[in-house]
Design an enzyme around this catalytic site. Sequence first.
Site, PDB file in Angstrom:
ATOM      1  N   PHE A 138       0.513  -1.240   0.360  1.00 19.27           N
ATOM      2  CA  PHE A 138       0.120  -0.063  -0.248  1.00 19.27           C
ATOM      3  C   PHE A 138       1.212   1.378   0.154  1.00 19.27           C
ATOM      4  O   PHE A 138       1.679   1.369   0.802  1.00 19.27           O
ATOM      5  CB  PHE A 138      -1.104   0.482   1.265  1.00 19.27           C
ATOM      6  CG  PHE A 138      -2.380   1.206   0.892  1.00 19.27           C
ATOM      7  CD1 PHE A 138      -3.339   1.279   0.459  1.00 19.27           C
ATOM      8  CD2 PHE A 138      -1.575   2.405   1.782  1.00 19.27           C
ATOM      9  CE1 PHE A 138      -4.216   2.861   0.550  1.00 19.27           C
ATOM     10  CE2 PHE A 138      -2.615   3.387   1.740  1.00 19.27           C
ATOM     11  CZ  PHE A 138      -3.459   3.329   1.109  1.00 19.27           C
ATOM     12  N   ASP A 223       8.571   2.697   1.207  1.00 21.91           N
ATOM     13  CA  ASP A 223       8.097   2.883   1.391  1.00 21.91           C
ATOM     14  C   ASP A 223       8.291   2.935   3.372  1.00 21.91           C
ATOM     15  O   ASP A 223       7.466   2.182   3.272  1.00 21.91           O
ATOM     16  CB  ASP A 223       7.071   2.390   1.055  1.00 21.91           C
ATOM     17  CG  ASP A 223       5.528   3.518   1.710  1.00 21.91           C
ATOM     18  OD1 ASP A 223       5.466   4.761   3.252  1.00 21.91           O
ATOM     19  OD2 ASP A 223       4.550   3.706   0.864  1.00 21.91           O
ATOM     20  N   LYS A 252       3.180  10.800   7.587  1.00 28.15           N
ATOM     21  CA  LYS A 252       2.575  10.259   9.235  1.00 28.15           C
ATOM     22  C   LYS A 252       3.639  10.789  10.240  1.00 28.15           C
ATOM     23  O   LYS A 252       2.884  12.251  10.152  1.00 28.15           O
ATOM     24  CB  LYS A 252       2.406   8.710   8.851  1.00 28.15           C
ATOM     25  CG  LYS A 252       1.572   8.276   8.727  1.00 28.15           C
ATOM     26  CD  LYS A 252       1.232   6.852   8.829  1.00 28.15           C
ATOM     27  CE  LYS A 252       0.342   6.141   8.059  1.00 28.15           C
ATOM     28  NZ  LYS A 252      -0.683   6.378   7.659  1.00 28.15           N
TER      29      LYS A 252
HETATM   30  N1  PLP Z   1       2.229   4.140   1.807  1.00 32.50           N
HETATM   31  C1  PLP Z   1       2.350   3.726   3.599  1.00 32.50           C
HETATM   32  C2  PLP Z   1       2.617   2.126   3.720  1.00 32.50           C
HETATM   33  C3  PLP Z   1       0.497   4.273   4.453  1.00 32.50           C
HETATM   34  O1  PLP Z   1       0.677   3.310   5.642  1.00 32.50           O
HETATM   35  C4  PLP Z   1       0.329   5.004   3.570  1.00 32.50           C
HETATM   36  C5  PLP Z   1      -0.869   5.132   4.288  1.00 32.50           C
HETATM   37  O2  PLP Z   1      -1.359   4.452   5.567  1.00 32.50           O
HETATM   38  C6  PLP Z   1       0.989   5.195   2.945  1.00 32.50           C
HETATM   39  C7  PLP Z   1       1.356   5.196   1.851  1.00 32.50           C
HETATM   40  C8  PLP Z   1      -0.103   6.839   2.252  1.00 32.50           C
HETATM   41  O3  PLP Z   1      -0.624   8.113   2.893  1.00 32.50           O
HETATM   42  P1  PLP Z   1      -0.985   9.180   3.066  1.00 32.50           P
HETATM   43  O4  PLP Z   1      -2.741   8.386   3.700  1.00 32.50           O
HETATM   44  O5  PLP Z   1      -0.292   9.937   4.120  1.00 32.50           O
HETATM   45  O6  PLP Z   1      -1.714  10.173   1.375  1.00 32.50           O
END
Ligand code: PLP
Length: 392
Positions: A138, A223, A252
Site C-alpha cells: 500500500f 516506503d 505520518k
Molecule cells: N504508504 C504507506 C505504507 C501507508 O501506510 C500510507 C497510508 O496509510 C501511505 C503510503 C499513504 O499515506 P497518506 O495517507 O498520507 O497519503
Amino acid sequence: MNYQQISDLESTYNSGGVGRRPVALVRGKGARLWDSEGREYIDCAAAHGWANVGHSHPKITAAIQAQLETLVAAPEAAYNDQRALWMQELAQVLQGSLNWPDCHIQPSNSGTEAIEAALKLARYLTGKTKIISTVRGFHGRTMGALSVTWNPKYKESFEPLIPGVQHVAYNNIEAMSGLLDNQTAAVVVEIVQGEGGVHAGTTDYFQALRRLCDERGALLIVDEIQTGVGRTGKWLACEHHQLSPDIIALAKSIGGGLPMGVTAWPKRIGSFKAGIHGSTFGGNPLACAASRAVIQVVAEEKLVERAAYLGGWLLDELQALPSKQIREVRGLGLMIGLELKGKVTPVLQTLAERGVWALPAGLNVLRLLPPLVIDKTDLEQVVTVMKEVLSA
Ligand code: PLP
C-alpha cells in the site's frame, strides 16, 4: 456537540469515500482518546500511525504555537530558517540510519505525495518507466501511488492508471528476479507491509533485492511512511536489515500531527532540476517546526528503544493468548498484527466498547499501532481486554 449531531452533520457533506465507525473522537492526550460522549479509549491506532509521539505532546504543541506566531507559510521558492534547520536535523538522522554520506530532501504534505515524488524522481533520473511493486503493498491513493498500491478494490474504479507497473509476490526474491530487468526504473517496497496485513520481509530478501537493483540498474524505493520514526524499534525499519535504499518516503508521524511528506535520497543518484517538482505547502515552516520537535522528542524520550522494548513484550504476551479465534500474531516493534480466523470489524467494535481503539489491516487482521509514548500499564490493560474479547 453529541455523537448524533456530529455524525448527522458530517454525513450530510462527506464524500462517502471513507467508511466511518460509529464514534466521534474529539480529544486526545498521550496515548488516550476521548469521544463526544466522554468515553475514554487507550489508543492503539495512533491515528493510522501518525501519532508516534502521542496526542497533544507539550513540546510539539509549544513548537507549533511559537511558529504560528512567527511565520506559517513560506513557499519553497524562498529560503526559510525553520526549513533549513529541519533539513539539517532530519538529514543527520537519515544519513545515520541508512548509511548515506549526504542527502537531498524533497518535502510535501502526505504519504501519497512522498511516493509520487519518488516515482517521478525514479523516472526522471533513469529515463525508464517500468516500476515493480509488491502484492499487498500500500503506497497511497493519488494516481501514481495508487498504481503501485496492490489491492484492486482501491484501484479498479480509476483505471487506467499509470502504465508500466507490475506487482510481484512480497518477500520472494525469485519472483522479483524474474521481473526485474534493465528496463526497470525502480522497485517500491515496504519493510513491513502495514495496510496489507502486517507482513515483514526478511534480511535475506532485502539484501538480495539491494544486489538485484544494483546489478540491473534499478532504483530501490523504500516506503517508510508507516514504519518510520521509531515505529518498529529502529528509527527507520531499513536498519533491521542494514539496508541502504536509493530513495525513501516518510510521512505520518514525521509531522507530529501536521500534514507532511518527505522524499529523500543520497546525492550520488542525482537531483531534480529547478522548476520540475514542488508544492505550495511542502516544507512550510509550521510543519517543519513541528517535525523538528518530533525529532527532538523521539531522541529525548528514547522512543525508538521504547518501541523495541514494549513491542517485544506485547508481541510475546499476544502470542501467548489462549484463543481459537487467532490464526497468527506477528509484528516488529510497536507494529503488531493479529490475523484472525474471522472478520475483524466486529472484534474492533467490541474492543472499542471495552475502551481499546485499534485498527484493521484488511478483512481479518487486527492491527495495533499505539503511540510510542504509551505506558506499559496501558498495554497490560490492552492484553487483558484482548484476552477477554478473543477468548469469548
Ligand atoms: N504508504 C504507506 C505504507 C501507508 O501506510 C500510507 C497510508 O496509510 C501511505 C503510503 C499513504 O499515506 P497518506 O495517507 O498520507 O497519503
